[in-house]
Design an enzyme around this catalytic site. Structure first.
Site, PDB file in Angstrom:
ATOM      1  N   ASP A  30       0.847  -1.193   0.000  1.00 13.90           N
ATOM      2  CA  ASP A  30       0.000   0.000   0.000  1.00 13.90           C
ATOM      3  C   ASP A  30       0.886   1.248   0.000  1.00 13.90           C
ATOM      4  O   ASP A  30       1.911   1.294   0.700  1.00 13.90           O
ATOM      5  CB  ASP A  30      -0.924  -0.008   1.226  1.00 13.90           C
ATOM      6  CG  ASP A  30      -2.068   0.979   1.086  1.00 13.90           C
ATOM      7  OD1 ASP A  30      -3.219   0.542   0.948  1.00 13.90           O
ATOM      8  OD2 ASP A  30      -1.791   2.202   1.113  1.00 13.90           O
ATOM      9  N   HIS A 100     -10.488  -4.964  -3.671  1.00 20.36           N
ATOM     10  CA  HIS A 100      -9.164  -5.287  -3.135  1.00 20.36           C
ATOM     11  C   HIS A 100      -9.283  -5.731  -1.692  1.00 20.36           C
ATOM     12  O   HIS A 100     -10.188  -5.321  -0.962  1.00 20.36           O
ATOM     13  CB  HIS A 100      -8.217  -4.081  -3.234  1.00 20.36           C
ATOM     14  CG  HIS A 100      -8.765  -2.821  -2.640  1.00 20.36           C
ATOM     15  ND1 HIS A 100      -9.670  -2.026  -3.310  1.00 20.36           N
ATOM     16  CD2 HIS A 100      -8.550  -2.233  -1.440  1.00 20.36           C
ATOM     17  CE1 HIS A 100      -9.975  -0.981  -2.544  1.00 20.36           C
ATOM     18  NE2 HIS A 100      -9.324  -1.080  -1.398  1.00 20.36           N
ATOM     19  N   HIS A 102      -7.129  -5.754   1.901  1.00 21.02           N
ATOM     20  CA  HIS A 102      -5.981  -5.247   2.652  1.00 21.02           C
ATOM     21  C   HIS A 102      -5.460  -6.376   3.542  1.00 21.02           C
ATOM     22  O   HIS A 102      -6.249  -7.034   4.232  1.00 21.02           O
ATOM     23  CB  HIS A 102      -6.390  -4.106   3.593  1.00 21.02           C
ATOM     24  CG  HIS A 102      -6.947  -2.895   2.919  1.00 21.02           C
ATOM     25  ND1 HIS A 102      -6.248  -1.713   2.812  1.00 21.02           N
ATOM     26  CD2 HIS A 102      -8.141  -2.656   2.336  1.00 21.02           C
ATOM     27  CE1 HIS A 102      -6.988  -0.812   2.189  1.00 21.02           C
ATOM     28  NE2 HIS A 102      -8.151  -1.355   1.894  1.00 21.02           N
TER      29      HIS A 102
HETATM   30  P1  5GP Z   1      -9.798   1.497   0.249  1.00 19.93           P
HETATM   31  O1  5GP Z   1     -10.002   2.630   1.215  1.00 19.93           O
HETATM   32  O2  5GP Z   1     -10.403   1.765  -1.099  1.00 19.93           O
HETATM   33  O3  5GP Z   1     -10.200   0.173   0.833  1.00 19.93           O
HETATM   34  O4  5GP Z   1      -8.227   1.368   0.078  1.00 19.93           O
HETATM   35  C1  5GP Z   1      -7.515   1.869  -0.995  1.00 19.93           C
HETATM   36  C2  5GP Z   1      -6.050   1.729  -0.646  1.00 19.93           C
HETATM   37  O5  5GP Z   1      -5.292   1.868  -1.816  1.00 19.93           O
HETATM   38  C3  5GP Z   1      -5.565   2.800   0.344  1.00 19.93           C
HETATM   39  O6  5GP Z   1      -5.021   2.168   1.492  1.00 19.93           O
HETATM   40  C4  5GP Z   1      -4.521   3.573  -0.449  1.00 19.93           C
HETATM   41  O7  5GP Z   1      -3.419   3.972   0.341  1.00 19.93           O
HETATM   42  C5  5GP Z   1      -4.118   2.587  -1.528  1.00 19.93           C
HETATM   43  N1  5GP Z   1      -3.698   3.198  -2.777  1.00 19.93           N
HETATM   44  C6  5GP Z   1      -4.363   4.179  -3.451  1.00 19.93           C
HETATM   45  N2  5GP Z   1      -3.702   4.502  -4.570  1.00 19.93           N
HETATM   46  C7  5GP Z   1      -2.596   3.709  -4.605  1.00 19.93           C
HETATM   47  C8  5GP Z   1      -1.515   3.591  -5.538  1.00 19.93           C
HETATM   48  O8  5GP Z   1      -1.421   4.281  -6.560  1.00 19.93           O
HETATM   49  N3  5GP Z   1      -0.547   2.684  -5.243  1.00 19.93           N
HETATM   50  C9  5GP Z   1      -0.612   1.898  -4.124  1.00 19.93           C
HETATM   51  N4  5GP Z   1       0.394   1.028  -3.940  1.00 19.93           N
HETATM   52  N5  5GP Z   1      -1.620   1.983  -3.234  1.00 19.93           N
HETATM   53  C10 5GP Z   1      -2.599   2.881  -3.467  1.00 19.93           C
END
Ligand code: 5GP
Ligand code: ZN
Length: 114
Positions: A30, A100, A102
């Protein structure tokens, strides 16, 4: 999907810290880690949310869990423990609309989920 950031990562258009990959999924660090280990696992095929997974037609859920097991081994957090989370839609905290999981670990995580 052309404007999806995780599709761009899967296509190699945006670099990522590749942790694990097979035909179905890609796992990468992340960009804003919430724990010493914070890995994102995505299906290579675009699916927007958990609600869009048809468990009768695909094994995306099994593929994500199998990858989480591998990531936990690779990162050395399997025995001590870790958390696997899928956020869904706005109140679930989903920001990127490409399904996705985590995988968080490397420290004692808070008991509260949110
Ligand atoms: P969500 O809140 O949608 O469950 O989590 C999205 C996750 O994707 C967040 O923890 C954020 O830091 C990560 N993320 C967003 N954009 C990118 C990116 O361009 N590269 C990586 N490696 N992680 C990302
Ligand atoms: Zn996508």
């Amino acid at each position: 999907m052309s404007d999806c950031i995780f599709c761009k990562i899967v296509e190699g258009k945006i670099p990522c810290g590749n942790i694990y990959e097979d035909e179905q999924v890609l796992a990468f660090d992340d960009i804003h880690p919430m724990a010493p280990v914070h890995v994102i696992i995505v299906p290579k095929k675009h699916v927007s949310t958990l609600l869009d997974v048809d468990v009768k037609k695909s094994d995306i859920a099994g593929n994500l869990i199998a990858a989480a097991q591998k990531v936990a081994q690779i990162k050395g957090i399997a025995a001590k423990g870790f958390r696997a989370v899928i956020n869904c839609n706005a109140e679930g905290g989903q920001v990127v609309f490409h399904l996705h999981m985590h995988v968080l670990g490397g420290r004692k995580l808070q008991d509260q989920l949110g």
